[in-house]
Motif scaffolding. Sequence first.
Motif, PDB file in Angstrom:
ATOM      1  N   VAL A   1       0.928  -0.884  -0.187  1.00 32.26           N
ATOM      2  CA  VAL A   1       0.287  -0.307   0.234  1.00 32.26           C
ATOM      3  C   VAL A   1       1.089   1.362   0.136  1.00 32.26           C
ATOM      4  O   VAL A   1       0.430   2.262  -0.261  1.00 32.26           O
ATOM      5  CB  VAL A   1      -1.031  -0.480   1.203  1.00 32.26           C
ATOM      6  CG1 VAL A   1      -1.328   1.465   1.243  1.00 32.26           C
ATOM      7  CG2 VAL A   1      -1.667  -1.238   1.124  1.00 32.26           C
ATOM      8  N   ILE A   2       1.799   1.183   0.825  1.00 29.27           N
ATOM      9  CA  ILE A   2       2.803   2.404   0.819  1.00 29.27           C
ATOM     10  C   ILE A   2       3.262   2.780  -0.324  1.00 29.27           C
ATOM     11  O   ILE A   2       3.646   3.738  -0.764  1.00 29.27           O
ATOM     12  CB  ILE A   2       4.100   2.276   1.739  1.00 29.27           C
ATOM     13  CG1 ILE A   2       3.328   2.302   2.845  1.00 29.27           C
ATOM     14  CG2 ILE A   2       4.722   3.452   1.985  1.00 29.27           C
ATOM     15  CD1 ILE A   2       4.909   1.950   4.731  1.00 29.27           C
ATOM     16  N   VAL A   3       3.591   1.408  -1.415  1.00 28.79           N
ATOM     17  CA  VAL A   3       4.240   1.936  -2.620  1.00 28.79           C
ATOM     18  C   VAL A   3       3.254   2.475  -3.472  1.00 28.79           C
ATOM     19  O   VAL A   3       3.248   3.246  -4.489  1.00 28.79           O
ATOM     20  CB  VAL A   3       5.310   0.206  -2.816  1.00 28.79           C
ATOM     21  CG1 VAL A   3       4.800   0.763  -4.368  1.00 28.79           C
ATOM     22  CG2 VAL A   3       6.321  -0.191  -2.445  1.00 28.79           C
TER      23      VAL A   3
ATOM     24  N   VAL B   1      -0.094   8.367   5.014  1.00 29.61           N
ATOM     25  CA  VAL B   1      -0.989   7.640   4.154  1.00 29.61           C
ATOM     26  C   VAL B   1      -1.208   6.038   4.330  1.00 29.61           C
ATOM     27  O   VAL B   1      -2.237   5.759   4.648  1.00 29.61           O
ATOM     28  CB  VAL B   1      -1.440   7.916   3.081  1.00 29.61           C
ATOM     29  CG1 VAL B   1      -2.514   7.690   2.816  1.00 29.61           C
ATOM     30  CG2 VAL B   1      -2.014  10.340   2.955  1.00 29.61           C
ATOM     31  N   GLY B   2      -0.052   5.126   3.536  1.00 27.92           N
ATOM     32  CA  GLY B   2      -0.173   3.766   3.499  1.00 27.92           C
ATOM     33  C   GLY B   2      -1.042   3.193   4.397  1.00 27.92           C
ATOM     34  O   GLY B   2      -0.856   2.459   5.111  1.00 27.92           O
ATOM     35  N   VAL B   3       0.495   3.954   5.943  1.00 26.36           N
ATOM     36  CA  VAL B   3       0.348   3.562   6.949  1.00 26.36           C
ATOM     37  C   VAL B   3      -1.055   2.672   7.941  1.00 26.36           C
ATOM     38  O   VAL B   3      -1.630   2.423   8.503  1.00 26.36           O
ATOM     39  CB  VAL B   3       1.113   3.372   7.967  1.00 26.36           C
ATOM     40  CG1 VAL B   3       1.244   3.029   9.667  1.00 26.36           C
ATOM     41  CG2 VAL B   3       2.521   3.137   7.443  1.00 26.36           C
ATOM     42  N   LEU B   4      -1.698   4.528   7.728  1.00 22.89           N
ATOM     43  CA  LEU B   4      -3.233   4.910   8.232  1.00 22.89           C
ATOM     44  C   LEU B   4      -4.060   3.495   7.802  1.00 22.89           C
ATOM     45  O   LEU B   4      -4.978   2.789   8.416  1.00 22.89           O
ATOM     46  CB  LEU B   4      -3.574   6.000   8.360  1.00 22.89           C
ATOM     47  CG  LEU B   4      -2.414   7.111   9.323  1.00 22.89           C
ATOM     48  CD1 LEU B   4      -3.416   8.677   8.723  1.00 22.89           C
ATOM     49  CD2 LEU B   4      -2.670   6.842  10.254  1.00 22.89           C
TER      50      LEU B   4
ATOM     51  N   ALA C   1      -5.733  11.877  -4.350  1.00 21.62           N
ATOM     52  CA  ALA C   1      -5.513  12.504  -2.692  1.00 21.62           C
ATOM     53  C   ALA C   1      -3.889  12.782  -3.132  1.00 21.62           C
ATOM     54  O   ALA C   1      -3.099  13.904  -3.819  1.00 21.62           O
ATOM     55  CB  ALA C   1      -5.628  12.499  -1.192  1.00 21.62           C
ATOM     56  N   MET C   2      -2.775  11.150  -3.376  1.00 21.02           N
ATOM     57  CA  MET C   2      -1.634  11.508  -3.558  1.00 21.02           C
ATOM     58  C   MET C   2      -1.284  12.192  -4.727  1.00 21.02           C
ATOM     59  O   MET C   2      -0.440  12.417  -5.191  1.00 21.02           O
ATOM     60  CB  MET C   2      -1.011  10.057  -3.329  1.00 21.02           C
ATOM     61  CG  MET C   2      -1.019   9.755  -1.858  1.00 21.02           C
ATOM     62  SD  MET C   2       0.078  10.745  -0.314  1.00 21.02           S
ATOM     63  CE  MET C   2       1.208  10.813  -1.369  1.00 21.02           C
ATOM     64  N   GLY C   3      -2.107  11.273  -6.212  1.00 16.33           N
ATOM     65  CA  GLY C   3      -1.932  11.931  -7.054  1.00 16.33           C
ATOM     66  C   GLY C   3      -2.319  13.573  -7.352  1.00 16.33           C
ATOM     67  O   GLY C   3      -1.604  14.148  -8.425  1.00 16.33           O
ATOM     68  N   PHE C   4      -3.086  13.833  -7.140  1.00 21.81           N
ATOM     69  CA  PHE C   4      -3.437  15.255  -7.090  1.00 21.81           C
ATOM     70  C   PHE C   4      -2.598  16.159  -6.190  1.00 21.81           C
ATOM     71  O   PHE C   4      -1.902  17.087  -6.886  1.00 21.81           O
ATOM     72  CB  PHE C   4      -4.790  15.906  -6.414  1.00 21.81           C
ATOM     73  CG  PHE C   4      -6.035  15.736  -7.123  1.00 21.81           C
ATOM     74  CD1 PHE C   4      -5.509  16.635  -8.437  1.00 21.81           C
ATOM     75  CD2 PHE C   4      -6.905  15.177  -7.050  1.00 21.81           C
ATOM     76  CE1 PHE C   4      -6.909  16.529  -9.757  1.00 21.81           C
ATOM     77  CE2 PHE C   4      -8.034  15.773  -7.848  1.00 21.81           C
ATOM     78  CZ  PHE C   4      -8.247  15.526  -9.241  1.00 21.81           C
ATOM     79  N   ALA C   5      -1.787  15.526  -5.516  1.00 21.84           N
ATOM     80  CA  ALA C   5      -0.493  16.391  -4.566  1.00 21.84           C
ATOM     81  C   ALA C   5       0.537  16.409  -5.485  1.00 21.84           C
ATOM     82  O   ALA C   5       1.487  17.728  -5.571  1.00 21.84           O
ATOM     83  CB  ALA C   5      -1.093  15.834  -3.020  1.00 21.84           C
TER      84      ALA C   5
ATOM     85  N   PRO D   1       8.971  15.389   1.518  1.00 22.17           N
ATOM     86  CA  PRO D   1       7.429  15.249   2.103  1.00 22.17           C
ATOM     87  C   PRO D   1       6.741  14.473   1.057  1.00 22.17           C
ATOM     88  O   PRO D   1       5.985  13.741   1.820  1.00 22.17           O
ATOM     89  CB  PRO D   1       7.506  16.828   1.229  1.00 22.17           C
ATOM     90  CG  PRO D   1       8.497  17.394   1.208  1.00 22.17           C
ATOM     91  CD  PRO D   1       9.244  16.245   0.642  1.00 22.17           C
ATOM     92  N   SER D   2       6.685  14.522   0.170  1.00 22.73           N
ATOM     93  CA  SER D   2       5.635  13.031  -0.570  1.00 22.73           C
ATOM     94  C   SER D   2       5.521  11.861   0.071  1.00 22.73           C
ATOM     95  O   SER D   2       4.455  10.992  -0.157  1.00 22.73           O
ATOM     96  CB  SER D   2       6.134  13.699  -2.653  1.00 22.73           C
ATOM     97  OG  SER D   2       5.489  14.638  -2.699  1.00 22.73           O
ATOM     98  N   LEU D   3       7.247  11.470  -0.244  1.00 24.03           N
ATOM     99  CA  LEU D   3       7.415   9.321   0.152  1.00 24.03           C
ATOM    100  C   LEU D   3       7.102   9.848   1.670  1.00 24.03           C
ATOM    101  O   LEU D   3       6.222   8.995   2.262  1.00 24.03           O
ATOM    102  CB  LEU D   3       8.783   9.935   0.447  1.00 24.03           C
ATOM    103  CG  LEU D   3       9.691   8.692   0.701  1.00 24.03           C
ATOM    104  CD1 LEU D   3       8.792   7.829  -0.114  1.00 24.03           C
ATOM    105  CD2 LEU D   3      10.975   8.072   0.485  1.00 24.03           C
ATOM    106  N   ILE D   4       7.039  10.743   2.310  1.00 30.48           N
ATOM    107  CA  ILE D   4       6.849  11.112   3.889  1.00 30.48           C
ATOM    108  C   ILE D   4       5.144  10.692   3.416  1.00 30.48           C
ATOM    109  O   ILE D   4       4.713   9.941   5.487  1.00 30.48           O
ATOM    110  CB  ILE D   4       6.973  12.254   4.110  1.00 30.48           C
ATOM    111  CG1 ILE D   4       8.677  12.034   4.832  1.00 30.48           C
ATOM    112  CG2 ILE D   4       6.575  12.280   5.980  1.00 30.48           C
ATOM    113  CD1 ILE D   4       9.294  13.270   5.814  1.00 30.48           C
TER     114      ILE D   4
END
Length: 258
Positions: free
Chosen positions: A18-20, A224-227, A198-202, A216-219
């Motif tokens: 999910v993180i990837v 988000v993936g962990v949550l 959301a990640m795509g828009f960011a 910052p994007s990786l963090i």
Amino acid sequence: MILETLYELDMRVLYPVVIVLMAIAAELGHLIGWRTRLRDPGHADLGTLTGATLGLLALLLAFGFSIALSRYEARRTMVLDEANAIGSTASFALMLPAESQQPVLDLLREYTVVRAGFGIPFDPPKFQRDLARSLDLQARLWQQAVAVTAADPKSLPAYRFVASLNEMNNVQERRLTALRYHIPAAVVFTLASVALVAMGFAGYNAGVTGTRRYYPSLIMAVTVGVLIVLVMDLDRPSRGLIQVPVQPLIDVAQTIAR
């Protein structure tokens, strides 16, 4: 069906996957935004839309986490309730006639051991075997209760033992229901979809504005993936890294008189 299959994956695999995916969505959005900026330097950024999408994601994460945590707490409470019910039944069994005490206590001890391992680790065939064994032991305990009651229908200890045994059976059914029902797959799918958008828009907004925010994007992707997987982990504790403690049942099994 696909989401149910994902739920059955080992959480140690699902977390990095999910993180990837979140990181890929952010990077893909950045690439599209960067190319859009090269073709049309005057293209407006999507800061407002990005903020709105991230706000929606935060709302869904809070909603999903709240449901998952409440279900986890319910399962933990069921374990404690079952341990208390078994302990009470064992105490009332000590008030039965001497010849009936040891068979009942032996059955209760075996029942407690089965319940301590019920649904752990995640293994559908084992789950069904444990359920069948639990029902069989319950039936044998009821046979003992019927025999004691038939021998002395007006016995107060027998009455209390039967009432406690009935409560123990009810708790077993409530715990079984708590283990079977989870957050609807559609909710998890919506949460994951909104997170990817959301990640795509960011990433897209960063590309359009010409800012490179790799770390910052990786963090953000990791967070988000962990949550998201944490919500799934809490909702399926028997197959994840977060487990419902069964120590109360272990303690009861050790205290039942031999």
